[in-house]
Write an enzyme that holds these catalytic residues in place. Structure first.
Site, mmCIF file in Angstrom:
data_model
loop_
_atom_site.group_PDB
_atom_site.id
_atom_site.type_symbol
_atom_site.label_atom_id
_atom_site.label_comp_id
_atom_site.label_asym_id
_atom_site.label_seq_id
_atom_site.Cartn_x
_atom_site.Cartn_y
_atom_site.Cartn_z
ATOM 1 N N GLY A 182 -2.181 10.109 4.072
ATOM 2 C CA GLY A 182 -1.132 9.137 3.835
ATOM 3 C C GLY A 182 -0.038 9.305 4.871
ATOM 4 O O GLY A 182 -0.267 9.813 5.977
ATOM 5 N N ASP A 216 1.549 3.440 3.287
ATOM 6 C CA ASP A 216 0.578 4.416 2.763
ATOM 7 C C ASP A 216 1.319 5.701 2.406
ATOM 8 O O ASP A 216 0.770 6.809 2.472
ATOM 9 C CB ASP A 216 -0.526 4.691 3.784
ATOM 10 N N HIS A 262 0.862 -1.192 0.000
ATOM 11 C CA HIS A 262 0.000 0.000 0.000
ATOM 12 C C HIS A 262 0.890 1.230 0.000
ATOM 13 O O HIS A 262 1.267 1.750 1.047
ATOM 14 C CB HIS A 262 -0.918 -0.019 1.228
ATOM 15 N N GLY A 307 3.783 5.877 14.438
ATOM 16 C CA GLY A 307 3.571 6.522 15.721
ATOM 17 C C GLY A 307 2.558 7.645 15.672
ATOM 18 O O GLY A 307 2.183 8.192 16.709
ATOM 19 N N HIS A 308 2.096 8.020 14.475
ATOM 20 C CA HIS A 308 1.082 9.065 14.309
ATOM 21 C C HIS A 308 -0.287 8.474 14.019
ATOM 22 O O HIS A 308 -1.288 8.887 14.611
ATOM 23 C CB HIS A 308 1.458 10.014 13.170
ATOM 24 N N HIS A 309 -0.337 7.519 13.112
ATOM 25 C CA HIS A 309 -1.617 6.934 12.698
ATOM 26 C C HIS A 309 -2.233 6.047 13.770
ATOM 27 O O HIS A 309 -3.454 5.983 13.900
ATOM 28 C CB HIS A 309 -1.432 6.122 11.411
ATOM 29 N N ALA A 361 -8.296 11.308 3.256
ATOM 30 C CA ALA A 361 -7.788 12.205 2.208
ATOM 31 C C ALA A 361 -8.278 11.797 0.825
ATOM 32 O O ALA A 361 -7.716 12.213 -0.186
ATOM 33 C CB ALA A 361 -6.262 12.224 2.240
ATOM 34 N N LEU A 385 -5.144 13.258 8.453
ATOM 35 C CA LEU A 385 -3.890 12.642 8.044
ATOM 36 C C LEU A 385 -4.002 12.275 6.571
ATOM 37 O O LEU A 385 -5.009 11.722 6.130
ATOM 38 C CB LEU A 385 -3.589 11.399 8.882
#
Length: 385
Positions: free
Chosen positions: A308, A273, A59, A249-251, A140, A306
């Site tokens: 990607g 992604d 992906h 660590g963000h998603h 997005a 967010l």
């Protein structure tokens, strides 16, 4: 194809690490391990390094200023070249929800690039992410182009792609989705569930129809509730399904990522992604028709969603290994073998085993990629001062 041996401190196998051996490469495939190669054999000496199977990003939209939706065969070749430098030897060029015309051009460009030959990471087929999604969890993706699944429309894209589409993502609550999933499954096309507000029962019915992958878990989907398990509950509990995870660590919070790693085990698929801002400095970039602002490596649309990621897959492995403290070989294969399994390609890709294609990477102790090979041929090697 020549035969040679690789010498290294350790090799990451599916269920263990082997140390201080020689690995045979023969006719572009992995052979067996030996204590000492035959006299006068060619040896690639990577003493002090680790050999791991090539990573497989199933992906990914783009990287280093290039995107699949550019509709350019050169963009696909550039993505291929850049991915190899960061340890990815196989990938699925991934589209976005867009107009029929833009998707026509994108899939045709991939087909042209593959036909001419890719310089680095090799395409294992096109992944259509959309346009059969729901607005509630659009992320997005551009909702202007959302619609119900159409087998006839898909067939047109498949024809333009020279039959290279191997996977498609959709929201299972869309009208006609179950029948569409059945048709795709009969044709050997993998179906993912994502950008969806479906109930647990709806997801279960979609899985029964043949869908068996969940797109970037927790993102772009109905979450887990104690009275309605939702899409997340379906992804975590339905057997024989794979779940994608973005470990930047963000998603997804590290604790949640670690929990999913324990639950899904070998059916966890690490992805990026990644979009065109990957490997680029902070700034404004384009994702489909939306401007995306990247700051400190995090990409967001103007509305704050967010957009990607800019993650390198090897960094996702590194992160999840640190978060879980699981053995490196185990986490590594979530980004090589599990992706191959999700596409029924595990017999030829994803791990160091006799008879599989010899895609491998050379790593130092910090998991920095020093070299990468496709089918036994080293196509990238870091320049050392």
């Amino acid at each position: 194809m020549k035969t040679y041996y690789i010498k290294a401190d350790r090799f990451l196998l599916e269920n263990r690490t082997i140390t201080n051996k020689y690995l045979q490469i023969e006719d572009s495939k992995f052979g067996s391990f030996v204590d000492q190669p035959p006299a006068n054999s060619e040896v690639a000496d990577w003493s002090g390094y680790t050999i791991a199977p090539g990573l497989f990003d199933t992906h990914i939209h783009g990287i280093k200023g290039n995107d699949v939706m550019d509709g350019s065969k050169q963009a696909i070749k550039n993505i291929s070249k850049e991915l190899l430098k960061i340890g990815v030897t196989r990938f699925l060029p991934t589209t976005l929800t867009a107009s029929t015309e833009d998707l026509n051009q994108a899939v045709a460009a991939v087909a042209e690039a593959v036909d001419e030959g890719l310089p680095g990471a090799q395409s294992e087929g096109i992944y259509l992410e959309g346009p059969y999604f729901t607005e509630t969890h659009k992320g997005a993706q551009n909702p202007v182009y959302f619609k119900d699944p159409s087998y006839e429309e898909f067939q047109q894209w498949q024809q333009r792609s020279n039959n290279q589409i191997v996977k498609i993502a959709l929201a299972p609550e869309r009208k006609g989705a179950k029948e569409f999933i059945r048709k795709m499954t009969l044709e050997g096309i993998k179906v993912s569930l994502g950008h969806t507000n479906a109930s647990y029962d709806c997801c279960r019915e979609a899985v029964d129809a043949g869908a068996d992958i969940f797109v970037h878990l927790f993102n772009g989907m109905k979450g887990l509730h104690h009275r309605e398990p939702g899409v997340v509950g379906a992804a975590c509990t339905l057997q024989h399904t794979f779940a994608e995870l973005i470990c930047d660590g963000h998603h997804v919070h590290p604790v949640v990522a670690s929990m999913v790693a324990q639950m899904k085990k070998e059916q966890l698929v690490l992805i990026t992604d990644c979009m065109r801002a990957g490997l680029m400095p902070d700034g404004v970039y384009q994702l489909g028709e939306f401007p995306v602002h990247m700051e400190n490596g995090m990409a967001r649309t103007e509305t704050g969603s967010l957009a990607g990621s800019t993650l390198q897959l090897v960094h996702g492995v590194k992160n999840l290994q640190a978060w879980t403290q699981m053995p490196l070989y185990e986490i590594w294969h979530r980004a090589s073998l599990s992706p191959a399994k999700s596409l029924h390609k595990e017999n030829k890709l994803g791990s160091i085993a006799p008879g599989k294609l010899a895609d491998y990477v050379v790593l130092d102790n910090q998991l920095e990629v020093h070299a990468a090979a496709i089918e036994g041929e080293v196509k990238y090697q870091q320049k050392h001062e």
